[in-house]
Design an enzyme around this catalytic site. Structure first.
Site, PDB file in Angstrom:
ATOM      1  N   HIS A  87       0.678  -1.157   0.115  1.00 55.44           N
ATOM      2  CA  HIS A  87      -0.279   0.280  -0.019  1.00 55.44           C
ATOM      3  C   HIS A  87       1.000   1.268   0.015  1.00 55.44           C
ATOM      4  CE1 HIS A  87       0.304   0.887   4.430  1.00 55.44           C
ATOM      5  NE2 HIS A  87       0.433  -0.495   4.612  1.00 55.44           N
ATOM      6  N   ASP A 121      -0.058   4.221   1.176  1.00 52.58           N
ATOM      7  CA  ASP A 121      -0.137   5.501   2.176  1.00 52.58           C
ATOM      8  C   ASP A 121       0.685   5.222   3.389  1.00 52.58           C
ATOM      9  OD1 ASP A 121      -2.187   3.249   2.437  1.00 52.58           O
ATOM     10  OD2 ASP A 121      -2.811   4.649   4.020  1.00 52.58           O
ATOM     11  N   ASP A 172       6.380   1.373   6.362  1.00 51.57           N
ATOM     12  CA  ASP A 172       5.171   0.779   6.148  1.00 51.57           C
ATOM     13  C   ASP A 172       4.191   1.562   5.231  1.00 51.57           C
ATOM     14  OD1 ASP A 172       2.566  -0.543   6.624  1.00 51.57           O
ATOM     15  OD2 ASP A 172       2.509   0.048   8.887  1.00 51.57           O
ATOM     16  N   GLU A 183      -4.767   2.392   3.361  1.00 47.54           N
ATOM     17  CA  GLU A 183      -4.777   1.142   3.933  1.00 47.54           C
ATOM     18  C   GLU A 183      -4.847   1.462   5.638  1.00 47.54           C
ATOM     19  OE1 GLU A 183      -2.991  -2.278   6.467  1.00 47.54           O
ATOM     20  OE2 GLU A 183      -2.105  -0.230   6.003  1.00 47.54           O
ATOM     21  N   GLU A 184      -4.193   2.433   6.000  1.00 47.77           N
ATOM     22  CA  GLU A 184      -3.949   2.731   7.317  1.00 47.77           C
ATOM     23  C   GLU A 184      -5.108   3.213   7.842  1.00 47.77           C
ATOM     24  OE1 GLU A 184      -1.431   1.768   8.781  1.00 47.77           O
ATOM     25  OE2 GLU A 184       0.356   1.955   7.510  1.00 47.77           O
ATOM     26  N   ASP A 237       3.488  -6.586   3.317  1.00 51.18           N
ATOM     27  CA  ASP A 237       3.330  -5.517   4.234  1.00 51.18           C
ATOM     28  C   ASP A 237       3.589  -5.973   5.728  1.00 51.18           C
ATOM     29  OD1 ASP A 237       2.159  -3.123   5.553  1.00 51.18           O
ATOM     30  OD2 ASP A 237       0.039  -3.525   5.485  1.00 51.18           O
ATOM     31  N   HIS A 267       4.607   3.578  12.844  1.00 50.36           N
ATOM     32  CA  HIS A 267       3.378   4.541  13.104  1.00 50.36           C
ATOM     33  C   HIS A 267       4.180   5.463  14.218  1.00 50.36           C
ATOM     34  CE1 HIS A 267      -0.062   1.802  11.641  1.00 50.36           C
ATOM     35  NE2 HIS A 267       1.106   2.100  10.631  1.00 50.36           N
TER      36      HIS A 267
END
Length: 482
Positions: A76, A78, A115, A145-146, A169, A456
């Site tokens: 992904h 994003d 990520d 996705e997040e 991922d 994150h």
């Protein structure tokens, strides 16, 4: 000169640096999608870009692989955008400031977006490689996705022919994911209207210094949620200081991130101001003791601040009752995969607005009935207090399949290249594999990736040697898929 020049694989880190140069937070993926579409055009490859900014790129088989089944390579585009409190960068319009010591790559004062940008970079490098033997490749780059897998939900898979999906991922080298939790987001509102707070002493209460982290991968580490803990602090304050009124409470930016900082404003009777300050000092020591191992930097402070309006004491009591009662963190562990979280929830975002207190909760479980039960529990608490709950971004889990020819091929390649025994695990994090398995009947899926730590968060970092080893493994998997 590029920051990552000299790192290997050169093509992978070259593409990664180009991706990091453009903003690509969730909901802001048009630019990175266009960039990747431009790479496809430069390589002369067929591609499809949809209204959700998803991108599919096709590469025909290399000589000798024309009759092989296609493989879907997926990641992904994003990233979660987080930064330090003093970082001036506007991540909505600016790229990242990459740094490396040759062993690790990170971004100055922000998340890195490894990520899942490193997956996109690996796939682009494979698409650009004219020497690599491979079957037909369907490269699938999804968006958002997040924040609930919105891109994967919107994606039309009708023109995909592959029945083998390699999702890139995952974040632990040598760990191969074969199942994941499903999830849903809950938007909660507790109504309340601010009124005059004149005659009361205002305070700003700040809780900071917690580690935070991913609400899937890090939920079992015992880290405190600043949102939950602030609710606890203010509930205890209300018990000892009747008449306390809430003016604001605010923490978190993403519902799938454990909140690391919360700032609240309250108003208390003037004659109880000293008592409130003493209570905050005491609670600071309580939290330091409780979270010494998981959040050693935790700090709770208060300072006098002008508060002109605040909600009523009655509405304050109702809201703080909910914040104390709402569950947070791990709720059940898996009996099938020892050490795996089965069910959890995370109060990731809260903020006081004109109509009341808004909260966003992420619920996860690999058992659909337990996911539904946790939704039920949150709904019962919030609605009993006069609030409302709306569901969004629900996505299915990915159920473990005992027999998989594709998985056998991948694991054998890993054994031969690394000399190590692979680990087969399920994850409590959300992966898009479950959605693709619903959209593509008969799909055989596996997830893997290089070593990424503290995703994150502003401490996120990507291992350089692990990236090289994992990329070599992906290329070997393609070579063996004849």
């Amino acid at each position: 000169m590029s920051v990552l020049s000299g790192l290997q694989p050169a093509d992978v880190f070259g593409y990664f640096e180009k991706l990091c140069a453009v903003p690509h937070g969730s909901g802001n993926t048009k630019q990175i999608s266009d960039l990747c579409a431009g790479f496809a055009r430069e390589l002369g490859l067929k591609y499809r870009q949809d209204g959700a900014n998803n991108l599919v790129i096709w590469k025909e088989a290399s000589p000798g692989y024309e009759d092989a089944e296609p493989i879907i390579l997926q990641g992904h585009m994003d990233m979660v955008c987080a930064k330090t409190e003093d970082c001036p960068k506007d991540m909505a319009v600016e790229g990242l400031d990459l740094m490396t010591d040759g062993e690790w790559v990170w971004a100055k004062d922000t998340t890195l977006g490894g990520d899942n940008g490193i997956a996109i970079a690996m796939i682009l490098a494979i698409l650009a490689d004219q020497t690599l033997p491979h079957p037909p490749i369907e490269a699938l780059f999804t968006t958002d996705e997040e924040v609930g897998m919105d891109g994967a939900i919107a994606l039309d898979c009708s023109d995909l022919k592959g029945k083998k999906l390699l999702n890139l991922d995952s974040e632990e080298e040598g760990v191969f994911t074969v199942s994941c939790a499903g999830g849903v987001r809950l938007d909660c509102l507790l109504p309340g209207t601010a009124g005059n707070a004149s005659g009361l002493q205002g305070y700003e209460v700040l809780l900071e210094g917690l580690q935070g982290g991913h609400s899937g991968a890090d939920i079992d580490k015992g880290r405190g949620s600043a949102n939950q803990l602030m609710g606890r602090v203010l509930y205890s304050s209300m018990e000892q200081i009747p008449g306390l009124r809430l003016a604001d409470i605010r923490g978190g930016s993403f519902d799938n991130v454990i909140c690391s900082r919360n700032c609240a404003r309250v108003a208390v009777p003037v004659d109880r101001a000293a008592d409130f300050e003493a209570l905050i000092r005491t609670f600071d020591q309580v939290l330091k003791n409780e979270y010494a191992a998981s959040d050693g930097g935790i700090v709770l402070t208060c300072q006098k601040s002008e508060v002109q309006t605040a909600i009523s004491a009655q509405d304050t009591e109702r809201m703080l009752h909910v914040l104390l009662a709402l569950p947070q963190g791990v709720q059940a562990m898996s009996m099938d995969f020892p050490g795996l979280v089965q069910t959890s929830l995370n109060l990731g975002v809260m903020g006081m607005e004109a109509d009341g207190l808004h909260m966003a909760v992420s619920v996860r479980s690999c058992i659909a009935s337990q996911k539904a039960m946790m939704v039920q529990r949150v709904r019962s608490i919030v609605e009993y207090a006069g609030g409302t709950v709306e569901e969004r971004n629900g996505y299915p889990g990915w159920q473990f399949v005992k027999e998989s020819a594709f998985r056998d091929l991948v694991l054998e390649a890993y054994r031969e290249i690394s000399g190590k025994e692979p680990l087969i695990e399920a994850t409590h994090g959300g992966l898009e594999c479950g959605l693709f398995m619903e959209k593509i009947p008969g799909l055989d899926a596996l997830s893997m990736g290089p070593e990424l730590h503290d995703v994150h968060s502003v401490r996120e970092r990507l291992s350089v040697p692990s990236t090289e080893r994992v990329y070599r493994l992906v290329c070997e998997i393609l070579k063996r898929s004849k």
